[in-house]
Every structure is written in C-alpha cells, then in structure tokens.
Scaffold this motif. Structure first.
Motif, short mmCIF file in Angstrom:
data_model
loop_
_atom_site.label_atom_id
_atom_site.label_comp_id
_atom_site.label_asym_id
_atom_site.label_seq_id
_atom_site.Cartn_x
_atom_site.Cartn_y
_atom_site.Cartn_z
N ASP A 61 48.35 42.51 69.07
CA ASP A 61 47.20 43.36 68.77
C ASP A 61 46.29 42.69 67.74
OD1 ASP A 61 47.86 45.40 70.50
OD2 ASP A 61 48.74 46.70 68.98
N LEU A 62 46.89 42.17 66.69
CA LEU A 62 46.10 41.54 65.63
C LEU A 62 45.39 40.28 66.12
CD1 LEU A 62 48.63 41.88 62.66
CD2 LEU A 62 46.49 43.15 62.96
N ALA A 63 46.02 39.55 67.02
CA ALA A 63 45.44 38.30 67.51
C ALA A 63 44.18 38.52 68.34
CB ALA A 63 46.47 37.53 68.33
N ARG A 64 43.94 39.75 68.75
CA ARG A 64 42.77 40.05 69.56
C ARG A 64 41.60 40.62 68.75
NH1 ARG A 64 47.00 39.42 72.36
NH2 ARG A 64 46.96 38.86 74.57
N ARG A 65 41.73 40.58 67.44
CA ARG A 65 40.62 41.02 66.59
C ARG A 65 39.43 40.09 66.74
NH1 ARG A 65 43.46 41.11 60.89
NH2 ARG A 65 44.43 39.28 61.87
N SER A 71 41.15 31.50 60.84
CA SER A 71 42.43 31.21 60.18
C SER A 71 43.40 32.38 60.33
CB SER A 71 42.20 30.90 58.70
OG SER A 71 41.63 32.01 58.03
N GLU A 72 42.89 33.60 60.32
CA GLU A 72 43.76 34.77 60.49
C GLU A 72 44.32 34.84 61.90
OE1 GLU A 72 42.83 38.57 58.68
OE2 GLU A 72 41.07 37.66 57.75
N ILE A 73 43.47 34.53 62.89
CA ILE A 73 43.95 34.53 64.27
C ILE A 73 44.96 33.41 64.49
CG2 ILE A 73 43.26 34.37 66.69
CD1 ILE A 73 42.31 36.89 65.17
N ALA A 74 44.73 32.26 63.87
CA ALA A 74 45.68 31.15 63.98
C ALA A 74 47.03 31.55 63.39
CB ALA A 74 45.14 29.91 63.27
N ALA A 75 47.00 32.28 62.28
CA ALA A 75 48.25 32.76 61.67
C ALA A 75 48.98 33.72 62.61
CB ALA A 75 47.97 33.42 60.34
N ARG A 78 50.63 31.66 65.39
CA ARG A 78 51.85 30.97 64.94
C ARG A 78 53.01 31.97 64.79
NH1 ARG A 78 51.03 25.78 63.77
NH2 ARG A 78 48.91 25.07 63.32
N ALA A 79 52.69 33.16 64.30
CA ALA A 79 53.73 34.18 64.19
C ALA A 79 54.25 34.57 65.56
CB ALA A 79 53.18 35.40 63.46
N ILE A 80 53.36 34.66 66.53
CA ILE A 80 53.75 35.00 67.90
C ILE A 80 54.74 33.97 68.44
CG2 ILE A 80 52.89 35.02 70.28
CD1 ILE A 80 50.36 36.45 69.15
N ASP A 81 54.49 32.69 68.20
CA ASP A 81 55.41 31.64 68.67
C ASP A 81 56.80 31.84 68.07
OD1 ASP A 81 53.62 30.36 70.29
OD2 ASP A 81 53.13 28.77 68.87
#
Length: 225
Positions: A61-65, A71-75, A78-81
């Motif tokens: 959900d957060l990655a689709r903001r 940098s926040e989407i990249a974080a 990486r968390a998803i991986d």
C-alpha cells in the motif's frame, strides 16, 4: 494414525481462525509477531507466515503513494523484498514440519536442501504443497478483511458498499475452497494416497552471489561469497 497426524485433523479451520484472530487483534495489517519462537511447531510458522504477508500488504500500500519522495518508495520496495523472502522461508518451514508430522519426510533431512521423501511410490504427487495453500489462505484472509472494511465505510455511497459486498462474498468462497483443498490434501496424505514435497524457492534476486546485477556491482574481485 499417529498423535502428530491427529493434530492435523481440521487444519484448515485452525488456519482460518488463526488468521482472522490475528487480524482482529491488530485491527488490520500488519498483525503482531508470534509470541515466542517455536522451531518445531507448525502453528508458530503459520503465524509467522501470516505476519510476513501482513507486513508485505502494508508495504505494498505504501509503495503506491504518489505524493512522497522517491527515497521513501525505494525504502518500501526494499522492505517488500525482505518480507517476501521471510514469507517464503516460513512457508517452507510449514511444509517441513507438516511432512514430518505426516511421516512423509525423513526428520533429519527435512530442513536441508535435499529432503529425503518417505512417501509410498504409489502415492500421487500433489504439485501444490500444504504450505503454499496456507500461504494463499493468509493472503485471502487479508483480502477478506480489507474488503469487509469497504462494505462498512461511511464515506462512500451505497453502490460502492454493495459492490464490495459482492466481492467479499466471492473472496470468502475462494477462501472456503482453499480450505477444502487443504483438508483434502492432508487427508489424502494421511491415507497414503498422496504426498507433496518441500520445494525450495532459491530466490536468486535476493542473493548477492547469484543476482547478476549485484555480482556486477561487487566487481570480479568480490564475486565469491
């Protein structure tokens, strides 16, 4: 039937109750981590798998903001991986413990890269493992929880709630179908009619020894791990 096999009777209902209770207790994803590590308890690893799926759900959900920095989407990515790897590791652990309980894999080899099957040669091989069904049930629990919330929203119109109710009914049926498949597979394994194997995912993109992009970043002098 052994005492370990007896504990697997009605496994699907246990899984559904476990998934729903965790979501109810947390109010939604992510759910709380299992209380204490129990390496040889399949229910602990089912809880762990659900925890990692719920963390994945929240990060997706957060990655689709669209109004935050890259940098926040990249974080988030990486968390998803990391959570995806942990989710798969937990699924494999569930399969190891269930197969040991069913007497279908040598206990000493279950956690290795080459588990030794004890299944009868006449037993059919089921392509989907019990752990992978449980993993799918975890995702379905998250979908059911999220869609149920859509049917209860007060900031949308009736059409949205009604449409969500139709989708919720379909999701609940799909989860019921998965539950039936899980119990049927366990019963067939108990009777000797079927078996499944421990499949290792070997997710190479997460391993710096195998991901060619990461190997290139490290250079030839650092190519060995």
């Amino acid at each position: 039937m052994t005492s370990e096999e007896n504990t697997l009777s009605g496994l699907a209902a246990q899984v559904i109750d476990l998934h729903d209770a965790a979501l109810a207790a947390s109010g939604g994803p992510p759910v709380a981590a299992p209380a204490e590590p129990q390496d040889f308890n399949h229910l602990y690893w089912i809880r762990a798998n659900h925890r990692f799926n719920s963390l994945l759900w929240a990060e997706e959900d957060l990655a689709r903001r669209t109004q935050v920095g890259d940098s926040e989407i990249a974080a988030n990515k990486r968390a998803i991986d990391g959570y995806n790897q942990a989710r798969n590791d937990a699924t494999e652990r569930v399969d190891e413990l269930l197969l040991v309980s069913l007497g279908l894999v040598d206990r000493a080899s279950a956690a290795t890269a080459s588990p030794v099957s004890l299944a009868s040669a006449s037993a059919r091989l089921n392509s989907e493992t019990a752990g992978s069904i449980i993993d799918r049930m975890s995702i379905m629990a998250l979908k059911v929880h999220a869609m149920r919330w859509q049917t209860q929203r007060t900031d949308v119109d009736d059409e949205h709630r009604q449409s969500s109710a139709v989708k919720l009914a379909r999701l609940e049926q799909q989860r019921k179908d998965l539950a039936s498949c899980l119990d049927r597979l366990v019963a067939d394994c108990q009777s000797g009619a079927a078996h499944f194997k421990i499949y290792r995912q070997f997710k190479m993109y997460n391993d710096p020894r195998f991901n060619p992009a990461l190997v290139a970043e490290r250079g030839p002098s650092q190519g060995k791990a």
